[in-house]
Write a protein that holds these residues in place. Structure first.
Motif: not given
Length: 288
Positions: A138-139, A190, A143-144, A147, A195, A258, A255, A186, A288
């Motif tokens: 997921y992260l 999101h 996520q990629w 975002q 999330y 983050r 990323m 986001d 995250y």
């Protein structure tokens, strides 16, 4: 072919002796060619022949070895540090997966040892492995997809703005507006709506002690709704300004940056909760 097409600074007739010199395949042939040219033509050859050929054949051959070996030794390969520093820019997707996986596993290990007070001998490595999978799946990957890939379709100039100089960014009003739109999507769409419920369902799958996926989903959504007014304001408070920076830096840093901020946030929450409350962590602790 390469020599014939090179940009010469003199006529072809004057450059021709240099071609014969540079094309000599042996050190003896090169020395013989230099002797026939004479000092003045040798100097002109050094000025007109391609740089690589000049370095290979104008230098006197070293004793006990060929001139090509001396050229190879003068061009050292990049060091390990340079390769490591270049990897995130060359492989941003792989970097995101690696950083997300390692960071999430470290965050869970920190939660177990610092917040829940477990010694290393009692750490639940099965639980940690599931967070490794969650971090990578997921992260990292999903996520990629949101975002980077999805945002790139919504905002076609996203990559150009992110990779531009800061001076250019300061004058790009549309690019700045696009950053604000990305922050809104986001922090207000999101995180609260995708999330958080995903996190709580995964958490029930790992820690709920039930085998029925329907119960994981029901219990996870129930805890998601119960903690809504705790989780959502904190996420918006932390990640709106963070997004402003993350969506403005070069794309290959988006990323990883983050993940760095989220790890610092996890450390803060771990020590904060560890001072008095060692109960159940909410989703913000694993953000995250």
């Amino acid at each position: 072919g390469a020599l014939a097409s090179a940009p010469w600074s003199v006529s072809r007739s004057k450059a021709q002796p240099c071609v014969g010199w540079a094309a000599s395949s042996t050190a003896a042939g090169a020395r013989s060619a230099r002797a026939r040219l004479g000092p003045s033509k040798q100097q002109r050859c050094a000025q007109t022949a391609p740089a690589a050929a000049v370095r290979s054949f104008c230098k006197p051959a070293a004793s006990g070895g060929s001139s090509s070996s001396s050229v190879a030794s003068s061009s050292p390969s990049p060091g390990l540090l340079a390769a490591v520093l270049a990897f995130p820019k060359a492989q941003p997707y792989a970097t995101n997966i690696i950083v997300a996986t390692v960071k999430t596993a470290a965050a869970d290990l920190m939660a177990q040892t610092l917040v829940e007070g477990k010694p290393l001998a009692e750490v639940d490595w099965k639980r940690n492995l599931v967070f490794v999978v969650f971090g990578a799946g997921y992260l990292g990957a999903f996520q990629w997809l949101i975002q980077v890939n999805f945002f790139a379709k919504l905002f076609p100039n996203m990559a150009a703005f992110a990779n531009a100089s800061w001076a250019t960014k300061m004058g790009d009003r549309q690019g700045q507006l696009n950053v604000l739109y990305q922050c809104f999507l986001d922090a207000f769409i999101h995180l609260p709506l995708v999330y958080l419920p995903t996190f709580y369902v995964v958490k029930e799958m790992v820690l709920g002690g039930k085998a029925n996926p329907a119960e994981w989903a029901a219990d996870g959504v129930n805890k998601y709704l119960t903690n809504w007014w705790v989780d959502v304001p904190q996420l918006i408070y932390v990640w709106t300004p963070t997004d402003l920076v993350c969506f403005s830096v070069p794309l290959y840093l988006r990323m990883p940056l983050r993940h760095v901020v989220s790890f610092a946030w996890t450390v803060y929450l771990s020590f904060l909760k560890g001072e008095g409350n060692r109960g159940e962590l909410n989703a913000v602790s694993y953000k995250y």
